[in-house]
Write an enzyme that holds these catalytic residues in place. Structure first.
Site, short mmCIF file in Angstrom:
data_model
loop_
_atom_site.label_atom_id
_atom_site.label_comp_id
_atom_site.label_asym_id
_atom_site.label_seq_id
_atom_site.Cartn_x
_atom_site.Cartn_y
_atom_site.Cartn_z
N SER A 114 36.95 -1.43 -25.01
CA SER A 114 35.78 -2.11 -25.39
C SER A 114 36.05 -2.16 -26.87
O SER A 114 35.37 -3.15 -27.70
CB SER A 114 34.59 -1.37 -25.49
OG SER A 114 34.65 -0.01 -25.94
N GLU A 148 32.94 -8.65 -19.59
CA GLU A 148 34.08 -9.48 -20.28
C GLU A 148 35.35 -9.41 -19.83
O GLU A 148 35.90 -8.40 -19.70
CB GLU A 148 33.94 -8.89 -21.80
CG GLU A 148 32.61 -9.29 -22.69
CD GLU A 148 32.57 -8.46 -23.79
OE1 GLU A 148 32.02 -9.16 -24.82
OE2 GLU A 148 33.07 -7.54 -24.02
N ASN A 186 30.65 -6.54 -28.35
CA ASN A 186 30.79 -5.62 -29.59
C ASN A 186 31.24 -6.06 -30.86
O ASN A 186 30.73 -5.59 -31.79
CB ASN A 186 31.91 -4.29 -29.18
CG ASN A 186 31.31 -3.33 -27.93
OD1 ASN A 186 30.06 -3.38 -28.00
ND2 ASN A 186 32.14 -2.78 -27.50
#
Length: 280
Positions: A114, A148, A186
């Protein structure tokens, strides 16, 4: 978990862990998530099929999963391998070195990172660059509909299409991002959380008022401090510290003393029952 999503989607899954204790923990977590998925089907007004039969079918997939500690045997014939270990570059690159040596040439190798860059992780498997990509799931995986899909400049477009197809198969909506810090979610979320913390540090407003403002003024389901507590303050700190080290001149990635102090004190959010708010 990611494994439960694939099993619920009818995929054959092999879960690899480093020891028996972690295998047992994975089995328990997958069982809980399959039960959660079954409950979601039962409550979903949009599902027009036989809810009981569908829920039973989801739970039955547990019996089709394989669990082992031997990476070579697990990946040799796999179509897709997803790495989902701790956000530590060395740990991830060690795994991808092994994957590059053991997986079949047809295998797509993915990381669920991430915050780390695919460019750094991919250095461990340069000969697999065309079939290396990112696929980032969001927690809690059974309830979050987004993934994603992340490409590098060397990822084969056919691999990205295959990952989009997999996402559809397991009931997820995919978005495509380039290999930039934090990808899409993020990259927007973490600076937003950090700016809220800086506002609190400066005394611009109370955390309660900042949360209320973002809920009622922007229509967010929760404010940034409630969300940071849910994400985990240690995770927020880990991400922003890594980005700051890589991009020291980017003001959005500037660390926060308040956040660092809270993490040092063990105030990590909901998981420790104390963060910006108390959860006792």
């Amino acid at each position: 978990s990611i494994n439960a999503e694939y099993m619920g989607g009818g995929k054959k899954v092999t879960v690899v862990e480093v020891d028996d204790n972690r295998l047992a923990a994975s089995k328990a977590a997958i069982q809980r998530n399959l039960e959660d998925m079954a409950k979601m089907i039962a409550k979903d007004p949009k599902f027009t099929g036989d809810k009981d039969a569908e829920a039973k079918a989801i739970l039955a997939t547990m019996g089709s999963a394989c669990f082992n500690k031997e990476l070579p045997a697990a990946v040799k014939t796999a179509d897709l391998v997803i790495e989902a270990v701790v956000e530590n570059l060395k740990v991830k690159t060690d795994i991808f070195k092994s994957l590059a040596a053991e997986a079949g040439q047809q295998t797509i190798l993915c990381t669920n990172t991430s915050s780390l860059t695919l460019a750094d992780i991919g250095k461990a498997c340069p000969d697999r660059a065309a079939r290396f990509a990112g696929i980032h799931f969001f927690s809690p995986v059974p309830r979050m509909p987004l993934v994603e899909i992340v490409s590098t400049d060397k990822t084969d477009p056919a691999v990205i299409q295959a990952l989009k197809d997999y996402s559809v198969d397991i009931g997820k909506t995919s978005v495509i991002a380039k290999d930039t810090p934090g990808f899409i979610v993020n990259r927007l979320l973490v600076p937003y959380l950090m700016e809220a913390i800086r506002m609190l540090e400066r005394g611009d407003a109370s955390k309660e008022d900042i949360d209320t403002a973002m809920k009622l003024g922007c229509g967010h389901p929760m404010g940034p401090f409630t969300l940071a507590d849910m994400v985990g303050l240690d995770i927020c700190k880990h991400i922003v510290d890594g980005w700051h080290a890589a991009y020291p001149d980017e003001p959005l990635f500037r660390p926060s003393k308040m956040l660092s102090d809270m993490v040092d004190q063990g105030k990590l959010g909901r998981k420790t029952k104390q963060g910006f708010y108390d959860y006792k």
